[in-house]
Design an enzyme around this catalytic site. Sequence first.
Site, PDB file in Angstrom:
ATOM      1  CG  ASP A  49      37.331  31.512  45.124  1.00  0.00           C
ATOM      2  OD1 ASP A  49      37.052  32.078  46.197  1.00  0.00           O
ATOM      3  OD2 ASP A  49      37.650  32.119  44.087  1.00  0.00           O
ATOM      4  CG  ASP A  64      35.549  39.022  45.867  1.00  0.00           C
ATOM      5  OD1 ASP A  64      36.111  38.639  46.904  1.00  0.00           O
ATOM      6  OD2 ASP A  64      35.625  38.401  44.792  1.00  0.00           O
TER       7      ASP A  64
HETATM    8  C1  GLA Z   1      36.999  35.720  44.318  1.00  0.00           C
HETATM    9  C2  GLA Z   1      35.720  35.151  44.944  1.00  0.00           C
HETATM   10  C3  GLA Z   1      35.028  34.245  43.935  1.00  0.00           C
HETATM   11  C4  GLA Z   1      34.707  35.019  42.673  1.00  0.00           C
HETATM   12  C5  GLA Z   1      35.979  35.639  42.100  1.00  0.00           C
HETATM   13  C6  GLA Z   1      35.684  36.586  40.950  1.00  0.00           C
HETATM   14  O1  GLA Z   1      37.944  34.735  44.083  1.00  0.00           O
HETATM   15  O2  GLA Z   1      36.026  34.448  46.112  1.00  0.00           O
HETATM   16  O3  GLA Z   1      33.851  33.689  44.496  1.00  0.00           O
HETATM   17  O4  GLA Z   1      33.756  36.005  42.970  1.00  0.00           O
HETATM   18  O5  GLA Z   1      36.676  36.380  43.090  1.00  0.00           O
HETATM   19  O6  GLA Z   1      36.808  37.221  40.466  1.00  0.00           O
END
Ligand code: GLA
Length: 417
Positions: free
Chosen positions: A219, A159
């Site tokens: 997301d 990430d």
């Molecule tokens: C970010 C990523 C997600 C997930 C969250 C976890 O938002 O884009 O896919 O992994 O972090 O905290």
Amino acid sequence: MHKGVFVLALVVFIPRAAEALDNGLALKPTMGWLHWERFMCNIDCDKDPNNCISEHLYMQMADVMVKEGWKEAGYEYVCIDDCWLSHQRDAKGRLQADPKRFPRGIKKLADYVHSKGLKLGIYADVGEQTCAGYPGSLNHYDTDAQTFADWGVDLLKFDGCYMDWKLLGEGYVNMSKALIKTGASILYSCEWPLYEWPFRQPNYTAIRETCHHWRNYQDVYDSWSSIKSILDWTSSHQDIIVPAAGPGGWNDPDMLVIGNFGLSHAQQESQMALWAIMAAPLLMSNDLRDICPRSKKLLQNRHIIAINQDPLGKQGYCTAKVNDFEVWERPLSGNRLAIAVLNRLEIGGPRDTFIKEVPGWKICSPLCNVTQILPLYKEMGVQNPESNLVVSVNPSGTALLTVIPVSGDFTGLHSLL
Ligand code: GLA
């Protein structure tokens, strides 16, 4: 010049397409299960032992994946997302799992998942902390890559939270190098472009050389508006992102949320069809222990999976937006074409569309064989360019078809798409 020398010179000076991280991984889009969208950062195992982020969750998912036909359908990776970590590194500076929720440690979990013939994915962050506030890997790339390799981990989702955006590229490249240095086969899933887009257009050549797939956009949520926004972002950036995809590296529009709460069945079919057209990693985030049979059948539909995993490895494009229909097309191996027609109108009943109006229909010359895959499997027989073949598409649903020319040379068409 001698003819042979001339031919050789041509071969040498042909410009090369962007190279993928060339270690034999991700030749087709990754398939598996990832905890985040469905289970998020649920760490309260006293209150919710069945659904909290603990070794049991992944062990149970691995069991079900074998028993219920998921592995057979191609879903291979069982992936941990954020919130698995202890807040402290160990005495040697290594990441460690939360001891209460992962009492046997990640190596034992990897052994278990491997004993089922599956692979284990893990999550870390290029910056100071993960998005949920657990220790990040900044200044620890070599140590963390080696730790994951020692545990037998098969995939790393890396990430991009808590990182200076100007250092993102350097961080992602250094982790890629650290993973390769371990000698282990670890698939590398990045979020580099997602975190760079707010500041500048990312360099997709560099990203493809570094990562096996990469998130570009926000997301996914368990809602139709989220799926629509991902599709809209993709179609409006397709000229930039589609050429980067191919065997060894893929655009990642995020998890499949099929089998959860927010999408109607027609909308679930749309996500499955469009993720196949986009050559997207198929990482489900749902509860495989408790999923409705219709969603399960859709997720295991071998015709749609075959489109997603097509060996030509070309990502599809949106080729038309007309009359509240969206047409997406993907060239497939063997000069075949997949066509998805999405009905963007969210009122009324099923609407008909003439397939001959789809741009790629020119592939049907002089004759072609048409098969409808969604909403129902139906062989539509041999058609010709003038055919009045109609498909009916439900509101926010998708008709998915394959078109196979009966004869002719269509390589030119593929280069247009
Ligand atoms: C970010 C990523 C997600 C997930 C969250 C976890 O938002 O884009 O896919 O992994 O972090 O905290």
